[in-house]
Design a protein around this motif. Structure first.
Motif, short mmCIF file in Angstrom:
data_model
loop_
_atom_site.label_atom_id
_atom_site.label_comp_id
_atom_site.label_asym_id
_atom_site.label_seq_id
_atom_site.Cartn_x
_atom_site.Cartn_y
_atom_site.Cartn_z
N UNK A 52 0.67 -2.28 0.13
CA UNK A 52 1.15 -1.44 -0.96
C UNK A 52 1.54 -0.06 -0.47
N UNK A 55 6.23 1.13 3.83
CA UNK A 55 7.61 1.10 3.39
C UNK A 55 8.52 0.54 4.47
N UNK A 110 17.62 -4.95 -2.09
CA UNK A 110 16.82 -4.73 -0.88
C UNK A 110 15.44 -4.17 -1.18
N UNK A 111 15.35 -3.11 -1.99
CA UNK A 111 13.99 -2.66 -2.34
C UNK A 111 13.20 -3.76 -3.04
N UNK A 112 13.91 -4.53 -3.83
CA UNK A 112 13.20 -5.61 -4.52
C UNK A 112 12.74 -6.66 -3.52
N UNK A 114 11.79 -5.97 -0.64
CA UNK A 114 10.57 -5.40 -0.05
C UNK A 114 9.37 -5.62 -0.97
N UNK A 115 9.63 -5.44 -2.26
CA UNK A 115 8.55 -5.68 -3.22
C UNK A 115 8.08 -7.13 -3.11
N UNK A 118 5.96 -7.51 -0.11
CA UNK A 118 4.61 -6.98 -0.32
C UNK A 118 3.76 -7.97 -1.11
#
Lengths: 269, 293, 641
Positions: A52, A55, A110-112, A114-115, A118
């Motif tokens: 969490x 990054x 892209x950020x999603x 990464x989510x 995680x």
């Protein structure tokens, strides 16, 4: 109609029960299950928290690879993986579609991603530990890490009672069906059938509550005669229960190997 | 049975019975709800979130604390651990919010034979729980996606998705699987299920809050603060760390190294602690033998 | 295979007794002489395992005391049975021994209890449980751990005994299940689970073991196995065994003494043989004496010389000697041996080949997948046709496929190969709801059928749900027919085993099915209720044309069935009239059937075909005595109604 009916009467309960039992019990011989439960729980704690706060894409991908490998090593059933994937898609897929709708573009994928990574790391780590480890060992590990005895007992009791509950539930559901009336027409999109089965599912808990209440009484009474509450108050009992736990060379190797790998990832990242 | 106005005290085995009952029943139901397919029409999903009526009913009929905690634990064991879906910290919050909501709902009921009261309490329980979990879910995305603010539309979509799911859960699951069954079951089970457990029906008396509850509440608050603190802390990090510069970002990596070091330190301390305890104190047991084969 | 329990364990060293010293004292008794032993012993106060004096107890919230001035003393090393009708306080009495009463159930209590020579007062459940093990009637709920060894070590681990592991293993060995130590509990059969529950209680090496109705949830073979284990524990390890039991044949074979309870009092406590001859008391309390005892009593009645009480035989061995002596005496008097001519039993006239059987199996196969990804074949290409108007008994040992066959008929299970045709339709295409409108399926465990909270609602549920005309009148009629009217507002879960069974039959019969399927209807019934059930089955025929019963109960088969289908390893191993099937000793052995005491005795006395009931046996022997030859076997067989 036939299709839906088959789905419910054949695939559903028996199949699910079988798969669940495989998931719950099928892990006793995995190589990871020989590790010390406390070490595995600590290992898990790391993978449950640290992602969490990360990054770096590379680090996350590396962690994902590691947990994917340990998941394979712990020989969980494919069923678990399917459930996991469905869950991930459900959680993240809609976010993506909606953010497109609100004026986002593919870049927001892209950020999603990464989510998703995680979430996957956390889930795979928990699958590795909790599906790959013998429930008895988990409960000993939790006890050793200071959780109350009633919680660690409940965990292993849950595994014991699951098949019994399932059997009873199937019988109750069957009783409803043997004496009930299914809708004559399936309705649009089988909604009548779905509603019928959902209603049965809900109603079945009424007799189940009464039957389980009766069972709980015998169980708790029997626990009393077998010194359970005495043992909960007795530190010697806890000590004895945990005396078989010890950290062996392979545990150290496992932890330090993971640490080295993670360190390497961070160094690269 | 004369109804007492003073609190009912249960023996520890009666508490255990309620706990076991609630755990196994709600746990089982949770396995089903995890597996029931969802019906989606666009973003609106008609999913059976949970069979909240089970813990609600038990909380209203018996000691709410034990029924609520038992149910929450049942969810973790049956619905998460056994299905391999245990999600780490998130589960902790679910555990806390769920048992809190169920406990409150259980305490709201003074007279289990009053259907209106039971129904109001049931839906209140669901609303409390769903409101908490929606806020936490929004927080999760906020924490998990590092440049949350820079992605256009993400914030809105998260709020919309959570809002929909809140409404769906309250209106669909809440009414169909909490309000109606609970209002039907509680008066019907009252006086019937208690003799099976060897417990006197509660009448209009309330169950004692329980001496443990203070400790539990304190622990709960502490955990909530920790998880919130963690969220806030990580939020400040994300402002510094852009995702594409994460490879080089000194500060980001530094924070990571710190957290790694902290985790390693904690692990070492715990290990050392166990070693020490093991070496100290005479132990007569057969060495290395596990009771589990 | 069994090592003696080591007396050195800390669990026992505190108590004044040393079990091994007792074992030698009692190890010589044989079943027939056991009773004399109990009578001869006149122990002093210290030698009692449990002593209860004038205990009166009422459960909290109840005004009616369950125990009223109950007094009882059981000698150390004894094997005692506590008998009595339903609700007479048997279980409550036994819960005094390990302190559950009054410590766990804090009701109104007066009187005193001594356990192993020390007053129980002031000693909690945990302490008393070290000396008194308890196995529940619903033993499945007593097992709390996932695997067998975990379960066995659970109690010693709770007490923090360092050698817990050895204790658990020893207990498993004593029960003969140490080879199962790494199995999961849910993988075990009912009989194995019961032995595990025993092992769990034995792990603490108690002086006294209380076993609540060991037979009720087990099939006859496993029940006997459980009793053999108990006997070994008693003889070789000196453990005092107290069973709650109303199956008098087991009492006769295994127990030394019997305590009879009536309405919370201990009526008397006698050596087993003497106790089982108190026919009037047993009859009043609905306890059926052993079949051979009944036969002997019946014979004396026929001969017009009721012999003095307490002289009838109670075990098959005794009975063989008893009747053998009578027959020999007769033979000596007349010079002609009372040997009967082999009765040519009519081969249950094969019903005129029905053009369309009610139920038809064609090369039916059924297999399950087990958790370990193995395939288990239950039925392997079974061919069978069941006709209308027959009373069919499905017999065979556990796992032979009896229940699966019934489930296939009811549409609950689907064949994995071949066909099942039910009332002219292919069962594959029919939903459970459709089939159940014409075929009723009554579960083995009545509690699984209970979905409502009163008896009336249970019976009426289906009628109302399916909108039968005159649902209420039909439900009322069913309540009357099954004598459930006084219980109509009770929760069926809280009824006795026999009452529950009647409710389940009423549920099945309420919709007036064409076929009714009963799975083990006599399991868990005391014998009086059993007799009643046979009457009920006959009543059922007013409503239902075809009845199929899966059962272990050979007595029921003999008394009721017109056709017996023997299943073995998933195929039909035998099919015919009861007399024919039971005449085939090889088949009986192969299929693992347990003959009844009367059938056993018939064989030993050389009576062919075997008799169905004590009255028949008495009648035939009477005939042999009166005419020097047995009556025509056809005439003697009761009408197969």
């Amino acid at each position: 109609m036939q299709l839906v009916r088959n789905w419910f009467s054949r695939i559903s309960l028996e199949r699910i029960q079988l798969e669940l039992m495989n998931t719950a019990y099928g892990s006793g011989h995995a190589s990871l299950s020989r590790l010390d439960p406390r070490c595995l729980l600590l290992w898990y704690l790391f993978f449950a928290i640290v992602p969490w706060f990360l990054s770096s894409f590379v680090v996350l991908a590396g962690l994902f690879l590691l947990t994917a490998a340990t998941t394979v090593l712990s020989r969980v059933t494919p069923f678990v993986i399917v459930v996991l994937c469905l869950g991930l898609i459900g959680q993240v897929g809609w976010l993506f579609v909606l953010s497109l709708f609100f004026g986002g573009d593919v870049g927001s994928a892209l950020p999603l991603l990464k989510l998703t990574l995680k979430l996957s790391v956390v889930s795979l780590a928990s699958i590795t530990v909790f599906s790959g480890m013998d429930p008895e060992k988990i409960s000993d590990g939790l006890l050793a890490l200071g959780l109350p005895a009633s919680i660690s007992f409940s965990l292993s009791y849950g595994y014991r009672i699951l098949p019994v509950l399932f059997e009873e539930f199937r019988n109750v559901l069957l009783s409803y069906r043997l004496r009930g009336q299914s809708p004559e027409r399936p309705g649009f999109l089988y909604w009548r059938m779905a509603a019928y089965y959902l209603k049965l599912l809900t109603m079945a808990f009424f007799p189940l509550m009464l039957a389980t209440a009766k069972r709980s009484r015998t169980t708790v009474e029997a626990l009393e005669t077998r010194g359970f509450s005495y043992g909960m108050r007795n530190p010697a009992s806890k000590k004895l229960k945990l005396s078989h736990l010890r950290v062996a060379a392979r545990d150290i190797a496992f932890l330090s190997g993971t640490a080295a790998y993670v360190a390497l990832l961070f160094w690269i990242g | 049975m004369a109804s007492h106005s003073r609190a009912i005290t249960l023996t520890s085995s009666q508490k255990m019975m309620i706990f076991v009952l609630s755990m196994s029943l709600y746990g089982l139901s949770n396995m089903f709800t995890e597996l029931i397919p969802e019906f989606r029409i666009g973003p609106v999903e008609l999913s059976v979130e949970y069979f909240a009526f089970i813990p609600l009913t038990l909380c209203m009929l018996f000691s709410p604390l034990h029924a609520a905690v038992g149910a929450a634990l049942g969810e973790v064991i049956f619905g998460e651990l056994m299905l391999g879906q245990f999600g780490g910290l998130g589960e902790l919050e679910k555990f806390l919010t769920f048992s809190f909501a169920m406990y409150v709902a259980g305490r709201m009921v003074r007279d289990p034979l009053n259907r209106v009261q039971v129904g109001v309490a049931a839906i209140a329980g669901v609303i409390i729980h769903q409101a908490c979990s929606s806020l936490i879910d929004i927080g999760k995305v906020w924490v998990g996606v590092d440049d949350f603010d820079t992605i256009p539309g993400l914030a809105e979509s998260v709020v919309v998705v959570e809002g929909f799911s809140f409404l769906n859960d309250v209106l669909f699951s809440g009414i169909l699987f909490a309000l109606l069954p609970t209002a039907y079951l509680v008066p019907r089970l009252y006086g019937k299920i208690e003799p099976l457990l060897g417990i006197r029906p509660r009448g209009k008396a309330a169950y004692e809050a329980g001496g443990v509850s203070a400790k539990i509440v304190a622990t709960g608050i502490l955990l909530a603060v920790v998880s919130f603190g963690a969220a806030a802390l990580s939020k400040t990090d994300w402002n510094f760390a852009e995702w594409d510069s994460g490879f080089e970002d000194r500060f980001g990596t530094g924070a990571i190294w710190i957290s790694i070091a902290a985790a390693a330190l904690v692990a070492l301390v715990v290990l050392a602690f166990f070693r020490m305890r093991k070496n100290r104190g005479p132990q007569a047991e057969a060495p290395g033998e596990s009771p589990y084969v | 295979m069994s090592k003696p329990i080591s007396p050195s364990s800390p669990a026992l060293s505190s108590s004044s007794s040393s079990p091994s010293s007792l074992s030698s004292q009692f190890s010589l008794s044989s079943p027939s002489s056991a009773s004399s032993l109990a009578a001869s012993a006149a122990p002093s106060a210290g030698e009692f395992a449990v002593r209860v004096s004038n205990v009166t107890f009422a459960y909290p919230g109840s005004e009616q005391p369950v125990l009223r001035e109950a007094s009882l003393a059981i000698r150390k090393g004894s094997f005692a049975a506590i008998a009595g009708g339903n609700g007479c306080g048997k279980s409550t009495l036994c819960k005094l021994f390990n302190g559950l009463i009054p410590h766990y159930y804090s009701g109104e209590f007066s009187g005193s209890v001594e356990v192993c020579g020390r007053p129980a007062e002031g000693r909690g459940v945990a302490e008393l449980s070290r000396q008194v093990g308890y196995v529940y009637q619903d033993f499945d709920n007593q097992l709390v751990r996932p695997t067998v060894l975990d379960e066995a070590v659970f109690a010693p681990l709770n007490y923090g005994l360092p050698e817990y592991r050895a204790m658990g293993q020893r207990a498993l060995e004593l029960c003969g299940i140490s080879h199962l130590h790494d199995r999961y509990v849910w993988e075990l059969s009912g009989g194995q689970k019961h032995l595990l529950a025993l092992a769990g209680a034995l792990a603490l090496e108690p002086d006294v073991l209380v076993v609540d109705e060991p037979v009720s949830q087990l099939d006859p073979r496993h029940a006997r196995q459980a009793y053999e284990v108990l006997r070994r524990l008693n003889r070789q390890h000196g453990i005092t065994i107290i069973v709650i039991e109303h199956h008098t044949e087991f009492i006769a074979d295994y127990c030394e003494e019997v305590c009879l309870m009536e309405q919370g009092r201990v009526l008397w406590q006698l050596p087993a043989a003497e106790a089982l001859n108190r026919l009037a008391d047993l009859d009043r309390l609905g306890i059926q004496p052993p079949e051979v005892t009944q036969a002997a009593a019946k014979l004396s009645e026929l001969l017009g010389k009721p012999s003095a009480a307490s002289s009838y035989p109670v075990t098959a061995d005794d009975a063989e000697a008893y009747f053998g002596a009578i027959l020999r005496r007769r033979a000596a008097e007349t010079g002609s041996p009372g040997k009967e001519a082999g009765g040519g039993a009519s081969a249950g006239e094969a019903p005129p080949s029905n053009p369309s059987p009610a139920i038809e199996f064609r090369r039916t196969e059924l297999s399950y997948r087990t958790v370990r990804k193995e395939k288990r074949e239950v039925l392997r290409g079974l061919d069978l046709a069941l006709n209308e108007g027959e009373r069919i008994a499905l017999v065979g040992n556990n796992g032979a496929g009896k229940s699966s066959l019934l489930k296939l008929i009811a549409g609950i299970a689907r064949p994995t190969g071949g066909d099942v045709r039910v009332l002219g339709e292919d069962a594959k295409g029919l939903s459970v709801e459709r089939i159940s409108a014409r075929i009723a399926y009554v579960f083995q465990n009545p509690e699984d059928m209970f979905i409502e909270d009163t008896v009336y609602k249970e019976v009426a549920y289906c009628l109302k749900r399916r909108r039968y005309p005159q649902a209420e009148e039909t439900a009322e009629r069913m309540l009357r027919a099954f004598r459930l009217e006084p219980l109509r507002d009770r929760d069926a879960r809280l009824l006795s085993g026999g009452q529950q069974r009647r409710v389940s039959l009423a549920i099945g019969a309420a919709i007036r099915p064409e076929i009714i399927l009963l799975d083990e209807p006599t399991a868990n019934l005391d014998l009086a209720t059993r007799e009643e059930l046979i009457g009920t089955l006959k009543e059922l025929e007013a409503h239902v044309r075809t009845v199929v019963i899966a059962t272990h109960d050979m007595q029921l088969v003999r008394q009721w069935a017109t056709r017996v289908v023997v299943l073995n390893e998933g195929v039909v191993a035998g099919d015919g009239a009861p007399a024919d099937v039971f005449a085939d000793a090889d088949l009986i052995r192969r299929a693992g059937l347990a003959p009844t005491q009367i059938m056993d005795l018939s064989a030993r006395l050389g009576l062919k075909p075997a008799c169905a009931s004590p009255a028949e046996l008495a009648g035939r022997i009477y005939g042999m005595l009166a005419h020097g030859k047995e009556n025509d076997s056809h005439a003697a067989r009761p009408q197969l109604v």
